[in-house]
Design a protein around this motif. Structure first.
Motif, PDB file in Angstrom:
ATOM      1  N   LEU A  35      -3.912 -35.961  20.744  1.00 52.89           N
ATOM      2  CA  LEU A  35      -4.392 -36.386  19.423  1.00 52.89           C
ATOM      3  C   LEU A  35      -3.245 -36.471  18.430  1.00 52.89           C
ATOM      4  N   LEU A  36      -2.402 -35.462  18.417  1.00 50.84           N
ATOM      5  CA  LEU A  36      -1.290 -35.430  17.459  1.00 50.84           C
ATOM      6  C   LEU A  36      -0.244 -36.491  17.779  1.00 50.84           C
ATOM      7  N   GLU A  37       0.028 -36.702  19.057  1.00 47.65           N
ATOM      8  CA  GLU A  37       0.990 -37.744  19.425  1.00 47.65           C
ATOM      9  C   GLU A  37       0.474 -39.118  19.001  1.00 47.65           C
ATOM     10  N   ASN A  62       3.797 -33.566   8.895  1.00 46.54           N
ATOM     11  CA  ASN A  62       2.763 -32.546   9.035  1.00 46.54           C
ATOM     12  C   ASN A  62       2.170 -32.547  10.442  1.00 46.54           C
ATOM     13  N   SER A  63       1.975 -33.738  11.000  1.00 44.84           N
ATOM     14  CA  SER A  63       1.466 -33.822  12.377  1.00 44.84           C
ATOM     15  C   SER A  63       2.485 -33.251  13.365  1.00 44.84           C
ATOM     16  N   LEU A  64       3.761 -33.516  13.115  1.00 43.95           N
ATOM     17  CA  LEU A  64       4.818 -32.962  13.976  1.00 43.95           C
ATOM     18  C   LEU A  64       4.859 -31.438  13.879  1.00 43.95           C
ATOM     19  N   PHE A  65       4.584 -30.921  12.696  1.00 45.29           N
ATOM     20  CA  PHE A  65       4.505 -29.476  12.467  1.00 45.29           C
ATOM     21  C   PHE A  65       3.422 -28.866  13.356  1.00 45.29           C
ATOM     22  N   THR A 122      12.068 -30.319  14.771  1.00 48.73           N
ATOM     23  CA  THR A 122      13.347 -30.840  14.285  1.00 48.73           C
ATOM     24  C   THR A 122      13.150 -32.194  13.622  1.00 48.73           C
ATOM     25  N   ARG A 123      12.304 -33.035  14.210  1.00 45.02           N
ATOM     26  CA  ARG A 123      12.003 -34.327  13.611  1.00 45.02           C
ATOM     27  C   ARG A 123      11.307 -34.149  12.267  1.00 45.02           C
ATOM     28  N   ALA A 124      10.401 -33.170  12.179  1.00 43.92           N
ATOM     29  CA  ALA A 124       9.716 -32.904  10.916  1.00 43.92           C
ATOM     30  C   ALA A 124      10.708 -32.475   9.841  1.00 43.92           C
ATOM     31  N   LEU A 125      11.621 -31.579  10.189  1.00 43.37           N
ATOM     32  CA  LEU A 125      12.613 -31.102   9.217  1.00 43.37           C
ATOM     33  C   LEU A 125      13.572 -32.222   8.811  1.00 43.37           C
ATOM     34  N   HIS A 169       7.894 -24.992   4.253  1.00 40.42           N
ATOM     35  CA  HIS A 169       6.688 -24.783   5.062  1.00 40.42           C
ATOM     36  C   HIS A 169       6.996 -24.967   6.546  1.00 40.42           C
ATOM     37  N   TRP A 170       7.728 -26.009   6.880  1.00 38.89           N
ATOM     38  CA  TRP A 170       8.000 -26.307   8.288  1.00 38.89           C
ATOM     39  C   TRP A 170       9.073 -25.404   8.878  1.00 38.89           C
ATOM     40  N   LEU A 171       9.916 -24.815   8.036  1.00 38.33           N
ATOM     41  CA  LEU A 171      10.941 -23.895   8.530  1.00 38.33           C
ATOM     42  C   LEU A 171      10.333 -22.665   9.197  1.00 38.33           C
ATOM     43  N   VAL A 172       9.159 -22.241   8.742  1.00 35.11           N
ATOM     44  CA  VAL A 172       8.530 -21.060   9.343  1.00 35.11           C
ATOM     45  C   VAL A 172       8.181 -21.326  10.801  1.00 35.11           C
ATOM     46  N   GLU A 173       7.704 -22.539  11.092  1.00 35.96           N
ATOM     47  CA  GLU A 173       7.438 -22.882  12.490  1.00 35.96           C
ATOM     48  C   GLU A 173       8.734 -22.945  13.289  1.00 35.96           C
ATOM     49  N   TYR A 174       9.791 -23.467  12.669  1.00 39.75           N
ATOM     50  CA  TYR A 174      11.091 -23.487  13.351  1.00 39.75           C
ATOM     51  C   TYR A 174      11.523 -22.054  13.682  1.00 39.75           C
TER      52      TYR A 174
END
Length: 211
Positions: free
Chosen positions: A21-23, A40-43, A63-66, A80-85
């Motif tokens: 779904l996300l892809e 956000n979807s990449l996150f 990495t693509r999201a960042l 926000h996305w750094l926390v997932e990283y």
């Protein structure tokens, strides 16, 4: 809609079909040039892949999201996305890199003024400190996260942070205090009927000394 359906499924803990779904969502968002939603979807894609154990693919996604956040100089996205990283690096056995990312995320969120997301970053910093074998530092950061989530009445995040704090205290030879926090976390999670809550409670029950 693809992204929303995937996020809802992810939050319940049902990862069946979430990656696809996300892809598909990312493909549409890239086609129409909606880079914010793509990020956000990449996150969420990174989180799903990480939980499924596909760490290299997850790293590519976050990495693509960042990169998107950097391109737009958007500190809100970056923080926000750094926390997932950070979570990904910790899962990959690189807690020092995770700690650096979590600290950076917390600093940005403090500047922005988003207390809830700052607390998420602080909680992840605590997890990184524990992975580094520094339980006292982990306790300090998890206590800060617990205090903010309690103040904001965020029951779910409070329960998770309490469980993390309890692990720190157990490793720091403070079993009575650890038991107290695990019991509170278990009580809070009892109000959630979903799969993630049930798994979290089962994990806590396995850690409580008197269970």
């Amino acid at each position: 809609m693809l992204s929303n359906i995937a996020e809802a499924a992810y939050e319940t803990g049902d990862l069946t079909g979430v990656v696809t779904l996300l892809e598909n969502a990312v493909a549409v968002q890239r086609e129409i040039g909606d880079e914010g939603q793509e990020g956000n979807s990449l996150f969420f894609l990174s989180m799903s892949l990480r939980e499924l154990g596909h760490l290299d693919d997850a790293r590519q996604a976050i990495t693509r999201a960042l990169d998107i956040a950097d391109k737009h100089t958007n500190r809100l996205w970056t923080a926000h996305w750094l926390v997932e990283y950070a979570r990904l690096e910790r899962a990959s056995g690189r807690p020092a890199i995770a700690l650096e990312a979590a600290h950076r995320a917390a600093t940005i969120q403090r500047t922005i003024g988003d207390q809830s997301r700052e607390a998420l970053a602080l909680d992840e910093a605590g997890e990184a400190y524990r992975a580094l074998g520094q339980p006292e530092e982990a306790v300090a950061f998890h206590r800060r996260a617990v205090a903010v989530h309690r103040q904001l009445h965020d029951t779910w995040q409070l329960a998770l942070a309490l469980s993390h704090l309890a692990l720190d205290l157990a490793e720091d030879s403070r079993p009575e205090e650890a038991r107290q926090h695990w019991r509170e976390a278990d009580s809070l999670l009892a109000g959630f009927p979903d799969f993630r809550a049930a798994n979290a409670r089962e994990h806590i029950h396995g850690l409580l000394p008197d269970q």
